[in-house]
Design a protein around this motif. Structure first.
Motif: not given
Ligand SMILES: NC(=O)CC[C@H](N)C(=O)O
Length: 361
Positions: A221, A291-292
Motif C-alpha cells: 500500500g 508502486g510508490f
Molecule cells: N514491496 C514493497 O515494500 C512495496 C512498497 C509499497 N507498498 C509500494 O508499492 O511502493
C-alpha cells in the motif's frame, strides 16, 4: 469442469477468461509483473496485498507449489505464511505440474486461501494497456459482481503486520525489524549473519527497546498510511544508530526525513530492474515490487539518492550524508530474483559493528 470468469477494469475493459483457483469475485488494484519465475515467493509477499497480479510470462503453474517447511519457526520456502495477492491473471495456466519439491498445483493452493485466478487472458496485451493508462482498479468476477475498490485507501500494513514481539537468533548484533509485512527472506538474510532479531509490529514504539541497529521492512500500500511508524522513525533519526530500510521501509525513511513519496504510473515489478549506484558507473540487476517511490527533489539537504533506476530515472534508495542511515527501493533479499545486492545486509551490519565500536556502553 471449466467455468468462465471475467476481468473487468475501471476503464470499461472486459475480458472473458477461464477460472482457476477459487471460483469467487474480488476487487483490487491491477498491476503487472514481468518476472518469469517465482510465483510461490511473489504470491506470498505481503507487499502484494490488495493487488490483482497480472503475470506476463506466458505459462504459469507448471512447476507447482512446494510443501511448507519451517526454519527457526518461519517458512523456509515462502515469503510469509499465506498467499497475499487478491487475484491472479495469467495467459496459460498449467494444472499439471512437475518439480522435485512440488506438493500441489497452483490452482489448489489458491483455493486454500479462497483466491481467484483467471487464465486464457492475453496478459501481454493487458500489460500494454496498464503501461499506457497506469495501474487501474479492476475485479475478477465469477458468479457475483463486486464493486471496484482502491486498496491504497486502506491501511494494508495494519492488516498484514503480525501482532506481538518475536525474537530470533542469538548473534552479537541486536537488530530491531519493524514488520510492515516483511518477506521472510529478509529474516533469513539476517539470521545467516550473527544477529539477534527482535521482530516488532508496524506501530510498535521501538525507541523503548535496547538495540544496535534498526531495520524497516517492505510492505503493502501507500507508505503515507503508516503514520505511527513514521512518527517512531523520526525519533530514531535524531540518534546515530544505523538504520536500513527496504522498499516500503525506504519510503518510510524518506517520509520521516521530511521528504515526499508519489505513486508511479504502473510501478516496477520484475526480477531484472537495473539500478546504478550513485557516484559510480556500476549497475546492479535487482528484484523489485513497488508502486510508490521517494521524490528525491523533496529530500532535505543531508539526504542523497543512493541508487537510481536506469529504466526511468526514479529513486531506488536514499542515504544520509553523515549518519549510517540508508535504504533501497529494490529487494536485496531477492526471493525471487537475483541475489547480487545481498551484500547490503553485510554493509548494514558493518555499520552496526562500527557504531558499537565507537559508542561502547
Ligand atoms: N514491496 C514493497 O515494500 C512495496 C512498497 C509499497 N507498498 C509500494 O508499492 O511502493
Amino acid at each position: 469442469m471449466t467455468q468462465t470468469a471475467k476481468l473487468i477494469l475501471e476503464d470499461g475493459t472486459e475480458i472473458e477468461g477461464t477460472s482457476f483457483g477459487a471460483y469467487t469475485s474480488v476487487a483490487g488494484e491491477v498491476v503487472f509483473s514481468t518476472a518469469m519465475t517465482g510465483y510461490p515467493e511473489n504470491l506470498t509477499d505481503p507487499s502484494f496485498a490488495g493487488q490483482i497480479l497480472v503475470l506476463t510470462t506466458p505459462m504459469v503453474g507448471n512447476y507447482g507449489v512446494p510443501g511448507e517447511e519451517l526454519y527457526e519457526s518461519i517458512s523456509k520456502i515462502f515469503e510469509s505464511d499465506q498467499v497475499h495477492i487478491a487475484g491472479l491473471v495469467v495467459t496459460y495456466y498449467s494444472e499439471e505440474h512437475s518439480h522435485w519439491n512440488a506438493a500441489k498445483s497452483l490452482g489448489d493452493w489458491l483455493k486454500e486461501y479462497n483466491i481467484p485466478g483467471i487464465f486464457n487472458v492475453d496478459t501481454r496485451l493487458l500489460t500494454k494497456k496498464l503501461r499506457e493508462k497506469g495501474a487501474l482498479l479492476g475485479k475478477i468476477v465469477a458468479a457475483d459482481d463486486v464493486p471496484f475498490h482502491d486498496p491504497n485507501q486502506d491501511n494494508l500494513v495494519a492488516q498484514v503486520s503480525p501482532p506481538g514481539v518475536r525474537h530470533y537468533g542469538t548473534g552479537q548484533h541486536k537488530i530491531v525489524l519493524v514488520d510492515c509485512g516483511t518477506k521472510t527472506n529478509i529474516i533469513r538474510c539476517f539470521l545467516e549473519r550473527d544477529v539477534e532479531l527482535i521482530r516488532v509490529p508496524w506501530d510498535y514504539d521501538f525507541n523503548t527497546l535496547d538495540y544496535d541497529g534498526l531495520f524497516l521492512s517492505n510492505g503493502p500500500g501507500d507508505p503515507k498510511r503508516c503514520a505511527a511508524t513514521i512518527g517512531h522513525l523520526q525519533t530514531a533519526l535524531q540518534q546515530d544508530k544505523p538504520i536500513f530500510g527496504i522498499c516500503l521501509g525506504s519510503q518510510l525513511m524518506g517520509l520521516a526525513a521530511g521528504g515526499d513519496t508519489f505513486k508511479l504510473k504502473y510501478g516496477h515489478r520484475s526480477h531484472n530492474q537495473p539500478v546504478r549506484l550513485t557516484g559510480t558507473p556500476r549497475c546492479y540487476i535487482t528484484s523489485q515490487n513497488h508502486g510508490f517511490a521517494v521524490d528525491p527533489a523533496t529530500l532535505p539537504a543531508e539526504w542523497t539518492v543512493l541508487f537510481e533506476n536506469l529504466n526511468d530515472g526514479t529513486c531506488e534508495g536514499i542515504k544520509h550524508q553523515t549518519k549510517p542511515f540508508f535504504s533501497t527501493q529494490f529487494h536485496p533479499e531477492a526471493a525471487g530474483g537475483p541475489q547480487d545486492t545481498e551484500f547490503l545486509f553485510d554493509d548494514f551490519l558493518a555499520a552496526v559493528a562500527q557504531y558499537k565500536a565507537t559508542h561502547s556502553k
